[in-house]
Enzyme design. Structure first.
Site, PDB file in Angstrom:
ATOM      1  N   ASP A 260      19.268  71.661  38.002  1.00 46.03           N
ATOM      2  CA  ASP A 260      19.248  72.261  39.183  1.00 46.03           C
ATOM      3  C   ASP A 260      17.652  72.173  39.925  1.00 46.03           C
ATOM      4  OD1 ASP A 260      19.637  73.175  41.759  1.00 46.03           O
ATOM      5  OD2 ASP A 260      20.966  74.832  40.876  1.00 46.03           O
TER       6      ASP A 260
HETATM    7  C1  NOJ Z   1      20.008  74.291  44.308  1.00 43.08           C
HETATM    8  C2  NOJ Z   1      21.481  74.861  44.400  1.00 43.08           C
HETATM    9  O1  NOJ Z   1      21.430  75.830  43.279  1.00 43.08           O
HETATM   10  C3  NOJ Z   1      22.157  73.656  44.009  1.00 43.08           C
HETATM   11  O2  NOJ Z   1      23.545  73.994  44.034  1.00 43.08           O
HETATM   12  C4  NOJ Z   1      22.019  72.418  44.905  1.00 43.08           C
HETATM   13  O3  NOJ Z   1      22.781  71.283  44.389  1.00 43.08           O
HETATM   14  C5  NOJ Z   1      20.469  72.234  44.896  1.00 43.08           C
HETATM   15  N1  NOJ Z   1      19.727  73.260  45.093  1.00 43.08           N
HETATM   16  C6  NOJ Z   1      20.270  70.834  45.633  1.00 43.08           C
HETATM   17  O4  NOJ Z   1      20.389  71.206  47.132  1.00 43.08           O
END
Ligand code: NOJ
Length: 691
Positions: A260
């Site tokens: 993430d």
């Molecule tokens: C953080 C989020 O937790 C995740 O779900 C998302 O896909 C990413 N950012 C990218 O935007």
């Protein structure tokens, strides 16, 4: 791809594992590049090693970035563009928690299919969806992105979403790859506070929390994103047990694992990596292939591979996974895939897509209360409209960045088109549209107070003085506490956030052009102190009912039950489940038993009903839930008629994980329940499994 891999330098290979924003390619002036590039640690030349891009605004932007990149990169390996397409691209569908309320796999799949088609026309190749994190805590703002509290629903809807994005072959026009997230158990953040600690036993992980991810993986999801949280003390991004033992070995996943956002670096803040160098080594060796939004792999690992301190084989495997996905998407033949301004203008927000969005919205809103059958209203009913959301055009819900809002109508505008609104003195009914704002749920939107907003409650108290029936509409990204407000009003429709067609879907429901059919995928607590509250809890040694003693599992100041349970939701029709029969009370290995249910619509109005099947394992190696949701069918029944639905129950429905995390199947007795909600069981059987 192996031949291509052979031609790559270590630096080029590591580049494939870096994902950055398109910004770096679209802002050419050196002075603008300096700040973020310095932070990322990449030189301008190194940008042309990068393998993937996070987010892209339009087909033109995608084509421009890809062109620029390919011109300068040595091996001309195309970039892959990934984005958060969570509930629609520009045509926005209901938020996932609302989609889950539809109890309709087909609609969930259609929504994903349309989202993929629109996103693909802008050059996006991967969607960071579905979010399959089982969610039992409405304080957590991301419950809106989830399919709720039940493992089986999470399995089905994650699978349906993945099928919708990917179709049979992601190379085909309009298809994109699905990246299921956040592996694992992100929804269990302590106290509902985003990014907080997770503490979970292996048996519970397997029994409940893996199911959603498994659904997407079984449906062929090409990628998995790991979560921000720890599991048994170790952040998921560097958790070898989660990534290797569970994800690769047990779930059989062989696609790309991506971190993430910034999660590799954040292992330092977790206190398990001494510095960014250790963070890169820890995350890469545990199995995270692509690093999102930071470039520590690129900066740190080259030296280690060059000095043979890390096996090159690991790097080659990770890079091969990335190259393979690019090949599967057909990017080597056509690096722009479906990106086309002409197609984009034709496809995005087409009448067909908007009509589907309305259909899905119809089946996603939940009728919670309808005293004296106040709803639906006659077409000529005079309405006085109140509440902050009645003039709100943005009811798309969080995670709808690309959502095109110019066509959204407010409920007020929508009602004015078809009905004349009245002053309160002249009105027959009061319609109040309240709840949360769009911005109150989503990532990092945790709350400690879930009460229906006090200012709105006061307005409703004042409106009661007019002695007119009050219809309350509630937009929200999570279950709110409705204990007080529920007493003040005659009808409640929980609209969640229904996307682009919110206003039309709500208006048509008020006037009976749509008959509500959704059911709750999450329990609604009576008060915040009950959280976490979920229907499939375990029994206790001292259950509240059945023991006439004060030493029992209960509260002094609240019932144990939720205000509205999982599976609850009303219709304008009246359904009865009748003639419920089972052809045998004994299940044997490889032999199913058959259950038949007659769904009778006793009213004149046609509608959908959902029949729910639960099981309870009475004696097992570990304590088993008081109810486990196993199957359902949603059927359309004309007025004054009946439809028969059939279910098969077999040994696969009876398996569970013991305390060693092993899947087991025991002989013995089970209860089988046929229900209309988890608190509305119509008929129960005792069945036996004999080996
Ligand atoms: C953080 C989020 O937790 C995740 O779900 C998302 O896909 C990413 N950012 C990218 O935007």
């Amino acid at each position: 791809m192996k031949e291509l891999l052979r031609q790559m330098t270590t630096e080029e290979k590591l580049g494939q594992l870096v994902m950055i924003s398109p910004f770096f390619f679209t802002h050419h002036e050196q002075k603008q590049l300096t700040g973020p590039l310095v932070e990322l640690g990449l030189t301008e030349d190194e940008l042309y090693f990068v393998g993937s891009i996070l987010g892209i605004g339009s087909p033109e932007e995608m084509i421009k970035v890809q062109e620029k990149y390919l011109k300068r990169s040595r091996l001309k390996i195309p970039l892959i563009f990934m984005a958060d397409i969570i509930h629609g691209y520009q045509t926005i569908f209901p938020i996932p928690l609302a989609l889950a309320s539809s109890f309709n796999e087909e609609l969930v799949e259609t929504a994903a299919k349309i989202a993929a088609k629109e996103a693909a026309s802008s050059g996006i190749g991967v969607s960071f969806s579905p979010m399959a994190d089982l969610s039992r805590d409405p304080r957590w703002g991301r419950v809106m992105e989830s399919f709720g509290e039940d493992p089986y629903l999470n399995y089905l809807f994650s699978a349906a979403t993945t099928r919708g994005y990917q179709g049979k072959n992601i190379k085909e026009k309009g298809k994109i790859a699905s990246c299921v997230k956040h592996f694992a158990a992100y929804g269990l953040a302590e106290a509902g506070k985003d990014y907080n600690t997770v503490d979970l036993s292996v048996y519970n992980l397997k029994q409940n929390f893996l199911s959603g991810y498994k659904g997407a993986i079984d449906a062929g999801a090409k990628m998995v994103m790991n979560s921000f949280n720890i599991f048994q003390g170790v952040p998921a991004v560097m958790n070898r047990y989660l990534l290797q033992n569970i994800l690769r070995a047990e779930l059989g996943f062989n696609g790309i694992i991506i971190s993430d956002y910034n999660a590799v670096k954040e292992t330092v803040a977790h206190g398990v990596s001494a510095d960014f160098r250790a963070a890169a080594i820890n995350s890469f060796t545990a199995g995270t292939d692509i690093e999102m939004a930071s470039a520590t792999y690129f900066k740190v690992l080259k030296e280690l591979f060059d000095q043979n301190k890390l096996p090159l084989k690991l790097l080659d495997e990770a890079v091969l996974r990335v190259l393979n996905l690019k090949q599967e998407l057909g990017l080597f033949e056509n690096p722009y895939k479906d990106a086309s301004t002409e197609d984009h203008n034709k496809i995005v927000m087409s009448d067909k897509h908007l009509a589907e969005a309305l259909k899905v919205a119809h089946q996603s809103l939940v009728l919670l209360k309808n005293e004296n059958h106040v709803l639906p209203l006659q077409q000529n009913a005079k309405i006085a409209l109140f509440g902050p959301n009645s003039a709100e055009a943005n009811l798309n819900g969080a995670w709808s960045w690309h959502g095109y809002r110019a066509v959204n109508k407010t409920l007020k505008e929508s009602l004015e088109e078809t009905n004349s609104l009245a002053l309160i003195e002249d009105a027959d009914y009061i319609v109040y549209f309240g709840g949360e704002k769009n911005s109150e749920s989503g990532e990092a939107k945790s709350k400690t107070n879930l009460d229906f907003p006090e200012a709105q409650l006061k307005e409703l108290v004042a409106l009661r003085k007019y002695n007119k029936p009050i219809i309350l509409l509630i937009a929200a990204g999570r279950p709110l506490i409705l204990t007080e407000v529920e007493k003040l009003v005659d009808s409640i429709i929980y609209t969640w956030f229904l996307g682009t067609k919110s206003a039309a879907a709500i208006r048509e429901t008020i006037f009976g052009l749509n008959n509500p059919s959704a059911k709750l995928p999450m329990s609604f607590p009576r008060n915040c102190g009950q959280i976490p509250i979920y229907y499939n809890h375990l029994p206790t040694g001292r259950p509240a009912d059945g023991i006439d003693d004060s030493y029992r599992s209960a509260y002094l100041d609240s019932p144990n039950t939720p205000l509205y349970p999982f599976g609850y939701g009303l219709s304008y029709s009246q359904f009865k489940l009748k003639n419920i029969t089972l052809d045998s009370a004994v299940i044997k290995p490889e032999q199913a038993i058959n259950l038949s249910v007659e769904v009778c619509n006793c009213s004149e109005r046609a509608g959908y009903e959902v029949v729910l099947i639960y099981l309870r394992d009475l004696v097992a190696q570990v304590s088993r839930p008081i109810l486990e949701f196993k199957k359902f069918k949603k059927v359309f029944v004309n007025g004054k008629s009946s439809v028969n639905v059939n279910f098969q129950i077999n040994q696969e429905d009876l398996v569970y994980y013991n305390s060693h995390g092993k899947l087991v199947l025991d002989e013995g007795e089970f209860e089988l329940h046929v229900a209309q909600a988890s608190n509305k069981i119509i008929k129960s059987f005792t069945i036996n499994f004999l080996k």
